[in-house]
Write an enzyme that holds these catalytic residues in place. Sequence first.
Site, short mmCIF file in Angstrom:
data_model
loop_
_atom_site.label_atom_id
_atom_site.label_comp_id
_atom_site.label_asym_id
_atom_site.label_seq_id
_atom_site.Cartn_x
_atom_site.Cartn_y
_atom_site.Cartn_z
N GLU A 1 0.85 -1.20 0.00
CA GLU A 1 0.00 0.00 0.00
C GLU A 1 0.87 1.24 0.00
O GLU A 1 1.75 1.39 0.85
CB GLU A 1 -0.90 0.00 1.25
CG GLU A 1 -1.76 1.25 1.33
CD GLU A 1 -2.74 1.20 2.48
OE1 GLU A 1 -3.47 0.20 2.61
OE2 GLU A 1 -2.78 2.17 3.26
N THR B 1 -3.69 4.91 -1.44
CA THR B 1 -4.63 5.52 -0.49
C THR B 1 -5.25 6.79 -1.06
O THR B 1 -4.74 7.37 -2.02
CB THR B 1 -3.95 5.85 0.86
OG1 THR B 1 -2.89 6.77 0.62
CG2 THR B 1 -3.41 4.60 1.52
N ASP C 1 -11.32 9.60 7.51
CA ASP C 1 -11.27 10.19 8.84
C ASP C 1 -11.85 11.60 8.83
O ASP C 1 -12.17 12.13 7.78
CB ASP C 1 -9.82 10.19 9.35
CG ASP C 1 -9.48 8.84 9.94
OD1 ASP C 1 -10.35 8.24 10.60
OD2 ASP C 1 -8.34 8.38 9.72
P1 FAD Z 1 -16.89 2.51 8.75
O1 FAD Z 1 -16.89 1.09 8.39
O2 FAD Z 1 -17.95 3.39 8.20
O3 FAD Z 1 -16.89 2.58 10.35
C1 FAD Z 1 -16.64 3.82 11.03
C2 FAD Z 1 -17.19 3.72 12.44
O4 FAD Z 1 -18.62 3.74 12.40
C3 FAD Z 1 -16.83 2.44 13.19
O5 FAD Z 1 -16.68 2.75 14.55
C4 FAD Z 1 -18.05 1.54 12.97
O6 FAD Z 1 -18.21 0.58 14.02
C5 FAD Z 1 -19.17 2.56 12.95
N1 FAD Z 1 -20.28 2.20 12.08
C6 FAD Z 1 -20.22 1.65 10.84
N2 FAD Z 1 -21.45 1.53 10.32
C7 FAD Z 1 -22.31 2.01 11.23
C8 FAD Z 1 -23.72 2.19 11.28
N3 FAD Z 1 -24.49 1.84 10.24
N4 FAD Z 1 -24.27 2.75 12.40
C9 FAD Z 1 -23.49 3.13 13.43
N5 FAD Z 1 -22.13 2.99 13.45
C10 FAD Z 1 -21.57 2.45 12.36
N6 FAD Z 1 -8.46 6.62 5.47
C11 FAD Z 1 -8.34 7.51 4.46
O7 FAD Z 1 -8.69 8.68 4.63
N7 FAD Z 1 -7.82 7.12 3.24
C12 FAD Z 1 -7.43 5.86 2.99
O8 FAD Z 1 -6.97 5.55 1.88
C13 FAD Z 1 -7.53 4.89 4.04
N8 FAD Z 1 -7.16 3.60 3.85
C14 FAD Z 1 -7.38 2.67 4.84
C15 FAD Z 1 -7.09 1.32 4.59
C16 FAD Z 1 -7.34 0.36 5.56
C17 FAD Z 1 -7.04 -1.09 5.26
C18 FAD Z 1 -7.87 0.74 6.82
C19 FAD Z 1 -8.13 -0.29 7.90
C20 FAD Z 1 -8.15 2.09 7.09
C21 FAD Z 1 -7.92 3.07 6.10
N9 FAD Z 1 -8.24 4.42 6.31
C22 FAD Z 1 -8.07 5.32 5.28
C23 FAD Z 1 -8.72 4.88 7.60
C24 FAD Z 1 -10.27 4.89 7.71
O9 FAD Z 1 -10.83 5.77 6.76
C25 FAD Z 1 -10.63 5.34 9.11
O10 FAD Z 1 -10.19 4.41 10.05
C26 FAD Z 1 -12.09 5.72 9.35
O11 FAD Z 1 -12.18 6.33 10.65
C27 FAD Z 1 -13.06 4.54 9.35
O12 FAD Z 1 -13.21 4.04 8.09
P2 FAD Z 1 -14.09 2.71 7.84
O13 FAD Z 1 -14.17 2.56 6.38
O14 FAD Z 1 -13.56 1.59 8.63
O15 FAD Z 1 -15.50 3.24 8.41
#
Ligand code: FAD
Length: 319
Positions: free
Chosen positions: A18, A49, A126
């Site tokens: 990545e 990313t 984020d």
């Molecule tokens: P979600 O899956 O939407 O979850 C976010 C939070 O909301 C969690 O606490 C979850 O439990 C909660 N949640 C989910 N659905 C619901 C619902 N329906 N109701 C209530 N709560 C809910 N960030 C970047 O900006 N750019 C990147 O390229 C990037 N790459 C990443 C790659 C990987 C492999 C990982 C693990 C993270 C990456 N991130 C990146 C970071 C990520 O965007 C952040 O960690 C962000 O805060 C959460 O993203 P998520 O897609 O896991 O969110």
Amino acid sequence: MKVSEILANSTKPYPSIEIVPPLRGITKNELLDSIAPFMEFCPKYINVTSHRDEFEYRQEADGSFSRHLVRNRINETTVCAAIMSRYDVEVVPHLICGGSTVEEIQSRLDNLAFLGIDNIVALRGDSMSGEKRFTPTPGGYSYASELVEGIRSYQGSNAYRRSHGLEADERFFCIGVGAYPEKHFEAANIETDILNLKRKVDAGADYIITQMFFDNRTYYDFVDKCRAAGITVPIIPGLKPLSTARQISVLPEAFSLDIPLELTQEITKHKDNKDAVYQIGTQWCTMQCKDLLQHGVPAVHFYTMGKSRNITDILRECF
Ligand code: FAD
């Protein structure tokens, strides 16, 4: 080729890489040269990313305020196109909810389809700098599960479908999503977080990549809990070798994770010797990677964060 097909057809575990798009001012060739060391190991794909555009407001002479785009990084689609122009490797752009409306996301999907890209990692993103919590963009998605649904509903044009070699009922993009073996920092508990992860899989995600972790037991426990919750898709572990002493305080704060006592003590003991710290971080990650491979993981995902020597040392030793 879709990551789901690569996962299904690989006869042995493979590494994926990545990278973070470069800052403005770096040329295409400089970027491609920085990836060159990884190509010796024939990675099946390279993730790129995605970073939200930030804006600043400037006061004009007449007292009004005007909005200005402050973009520091080249965008992920451009970086993917650059990689495809030199290397014969699949690219996996990340796509985030933050900063885009649903319509704008559909337009980004058109751009990816136009380039012949088959894969996306779908994430929420984020909060913006200065914000405490993530605020959805008006007209945009609030959670990654909604983004997965949006990507799943994408049909593309007939021309795009033909150029991707898709059958009439075949899904357009293969979708990966993120997961947190030590819990996402906003979730009340790991069980709720896993239920939310399952929403992403139920919405159509094909596989999962985890946040980095430094104790493999965390990953094994997490996989067990996911399986018990009915998540059946592959869960690819994400690793990052520590490379500076500062990271033992920066990473836990930035990513809400634990670094084991044994590793922090060892790094602290050698904190004034940069080479020793680099070696300790690389050896620890090599040990983690070997153990994961012995446990039969399908692939190992490496967060390079602008470094290549430590990752290539690990790849040479493990794959
Ligand atoms: P979600 O899956 O939407 O979850 C976010 C939070 O909301 C969690 O606490 C979850 O439990 C909660 N949640 C989910 N659905 C619901 C619902 N329906 N109701 C209530 N709560 C809910 N960030 C970047 O900006 N750019 C990147 O390229 C990037 N790459 C990443 C790659 C990987 C492999 C990982 C693990 C993270 C990456 N991130 C990146 C970071 C990520 O965007 C952040 O960690 C962000 O805060 C959460 O993203 P998520 O897609 O896991 O969110």
